[in-house]
Design an enzyme around this catalytic site. Structure first.
Site, mmCIF file in Angstrom:
data_model
loop_
_atom_site.group_PDB
_atom_site.id
_atom_site.type_symbol
_atom_site.label_atom_id
_atom_site.label_comp_id
_atom_site.label_asym_id
_atom_site.label_seq_id
_atom_site.Cartn_x
_atom_site.Cartn_y
_atom_site.Cartn_z
ATOM 1 N N GLU A 119 0.845 -1.209 0.000
ATOM 2 C CA GLU A 119 0.000 0.000 0.000
ATOM 3 C C GLU A 119 0.884 1.265 0.000
ATOM 4 O O GLU A 119 1.859 1.334 0.741
ATOM 5 C CB GLU A 119 -0.890 -0.018 1.248
ATOM 6 N N LYS A 193 -9.685 2.383 -2.738
ATOM 7 C CA LYS A 193 -9.941 1.678 -1.465
ATOM 8 C C LYS A 193 -11.384 1.890 -1.005
ATOM 9 O O LYS A 193 -11.816 3.028 -0.797
ATOM 10 C CB LYS A 193 -8.957 2.229 -0.436
ATOM 11 N N CYS A 230 -5.816 -2.871 1.930
ATOM 12 C CA CYS A 230 -5.629 -2.853 3.390
ATOM 13 C C CYS A 230 -6.899 -3.151 4.201
ATOM 14 O O CYS A 230 -7.354 -4.277 4.244
ATOM 15 C CB CYS A 230 -4.989 -1.537 3.814
#
Lengths: 364, 364
Positions: A119, A193, A230
């Site tokens: 990330e 994300k 994540c």
């Protein structure tokens, strides 16, 4: 201050059990007795020593069947930052580029076809500072940004798909984004994300909004891939949607510290691979990052690496170490995805129409 | 033929690491360094030895907060059948009742308030025979059946909620069902298994249909509980719905053999506890069951036990053994459920409306 001693659990266990116990541990814990370790080229081992990163390579086979094998070699890179976080941003980026380029060279030498970085791979994970403006230069345009230009060249040179998780800036608005570059070096698209943490100092909501790109799956030259960035790994529906959209491999690039659910790290992505019938590739950064805020607050964060891959049948590789830069290579036969779905029947028994209805009722 | 040697992985690891390694293993693998082992009464230990079952007890605390503690003691029982599978069914049942009653007595003596038994607990898991008619007597009426009558008495006597997974017969139609008896001995309701395996010899679809009772949560005297029966643990949405309906504890009574994803056993329920902010209690039977079909086929199945509990913060208890009858007791503070949800923010960041829409589009 690194509060946790550095350990590679896999190594500890291996070194302390007798061969029969070790076999049973592997059967239950990794899902298979033979890790399928692949031999590396002597030059790769030499390069890795010279450049200070570890390399490990494993193979996951599928049964022979009517379809021809569908083998692809995937590489994951975990790494630390290089320069202190108060150095000029352009220098910080350049130093990471230089380090990562050497690891990508080794990946290419080993025939890696799809590579994923961690990330926001080219910057310290400064979001714990809660400061924004001073870090502006780390936010990039997905298509034209420095990191994209850098990786597009390598992708083309090595005939390699590259997944590059960046900090995106779009008309001044930031996003936490992964871009996909195909093996010809062309920009394919991006995923933003979907779920953002607001957990203690990991509050990302002041920086960017939850993704608005849905659950794209990219038909790259070598496989259908997706990216679950994540904190998105905590959400089962996020994983599920990538499966319903046809993903064969889902990458989970992350930046996560040991105080934050290190005991989940081996659970969630592995569960997702099992539940959804695809390969899951989990990548976490390593190293300690120190920040001094403009109000002179000192902040330190240590990341625990431990990147690993899970096959759709639940078998997992050992993890990379908790503290060293590393390259994990997995040669996988994508035929396993459908084989596992056929065997276990999870998609067949999923009753999605029932849940679509129940969820709609719940979210009204 | 028990093809897998009998091992308790937790024991192997514990006995082979030095104390610092063991500490780190526990931190990463169990999610906490101290298991919170509870002392058992000498009489309980004596009874367990006399009756040939193991007992283990652990505690999971929550932080002090404005609410008073909400502590409940939960018990799980894993056990083998007693008589050969060709004995009269009424005798087979009776023998299991007698064995289980002794374990329940010990649970009561330790103050267990909510108890759950394994899937179809009073019978061999004969579904691998693909024969139906000869097993008819194992199918019971939920309210009036022999096992319900038996357990209602014990529930009332011990002021104990009991979850009893049975084979249900309703107007001649079978279901795989869990019934819930409240602490006053009253029948509260039932849940029918939502997802049915058709995996190799574990094909349940000839016996009964997927459940039609949705995702009920039972407000018992001591906690809000739900039951996710066996194969339902592979489906993330099944777990999620129990959470959305308010469950604090979800039981997963199962009958699963080592060839069938023993390496997932520690993953799926644990992932569900983390993702959904409740306690997950996983129960699997033990022992080897032998059948001779009417066509003289010999069938053998061995179950690997390993029952365990996961807290919503991802901490798990060690597992019971792979081969022995056992009682696992966990004293838990249910305040932890909301504390974890507040800390991690998974419900807050779940974006259910997005998924309701995407799922509806997918299932059209």
């Amino acid at each position: 201050m690194n509060s946790q001693p550095v350990y590679n659990l896999d190594e500890i266990i291996k070194n302390n059990l007798d061969s029969e116990q070790w076999k049973q541990f592997k059967r239950i814990h990794y899902g298979r007795i033979d890790h399928g370790e692949l031999q590396l080229k002597p030059s790769t081992i030499e390069e890795s020593k010279k450049n200070g990163f570890e390399v490990a390579a494993f193979s996951v086979d599928a049964a022979k069947e009517v379809r021809t094998t569908n083998i692809v070699k995937v590489g994951l890179i975990q790494h630390s930052i290089v320069l202190p976080t108060n150095e000029p941003i352009v220098a910080q980026k350049r130093a990471v580029f230089d380090k990562v380029e050497k690891i990508i060279q080794s990946a290419a030498a080993e025939g890696v076809q799809i590579l994923c970085l961690q990330e926001t791979w080219y910057m310290p994970f400064f979001l714990c500072t809660r400061e924004k403006q001073k870090w502006e230069e780390f936010a990039e345009c997905p298509k034209q940004g420095q990191s994209t230009q850098f990786l597009r060249k390598l992708a083309k040179k090595y005939n390699m798909v590259i997944v590059s998780p960046i900090l995106e800036k779009d008309e001044g608005v930031w996003w936490n984004t992964a871009i996909v570059i195909d093996a010809d070096g062309e920009y394919m698209g991006k995923h933003r994300k979907n779920h953002l943490p607001s957990v203690g100092s990991f509050s990302e909501t002041p920086y960017y909004a939850p993704g608005n790109t849905g659950h794209p799956v990219f038909q790259t030259k070598f496989a259908k891939i997706a990216v679950n960035i994540c904190y998105g790994r905590h959400h089962a529906l996020n994983w599920l949607m990538f499966a319903l959209n046809g993903a064969e491999i889902v990458f989970n690039p992350a930046a996560t510290i040991s105080e934050f659910g290190e005991s989940f790290w081996g659970i969630e992505a592995r569960n997702a691979a099992i539940a959804n019938g695809y390969f899951c590739c989990s990548i976490n950064r390593v190293g300690t990052e120190r920040f001094t805020t403009t109000t002179n607050q000192d902040i330190t964060r240590s990341y625990y690496g431990s990147s690993y891959v899970t096959a759709p049948n639940g078998c997992r590789t050992p993890g990379l170490s908790r503290d060293k830069d590393g390259l994990l290579i997995v040669k996988m036969d994508l035929n396993l995805c459908r084989q596992v779905k056929d065997h276990w029947g999870f998609p067949m028994t999923s009753r999605l129409e029932l849940y679509a209805k129940e969820l709609r009722d719940k979210s009204l």
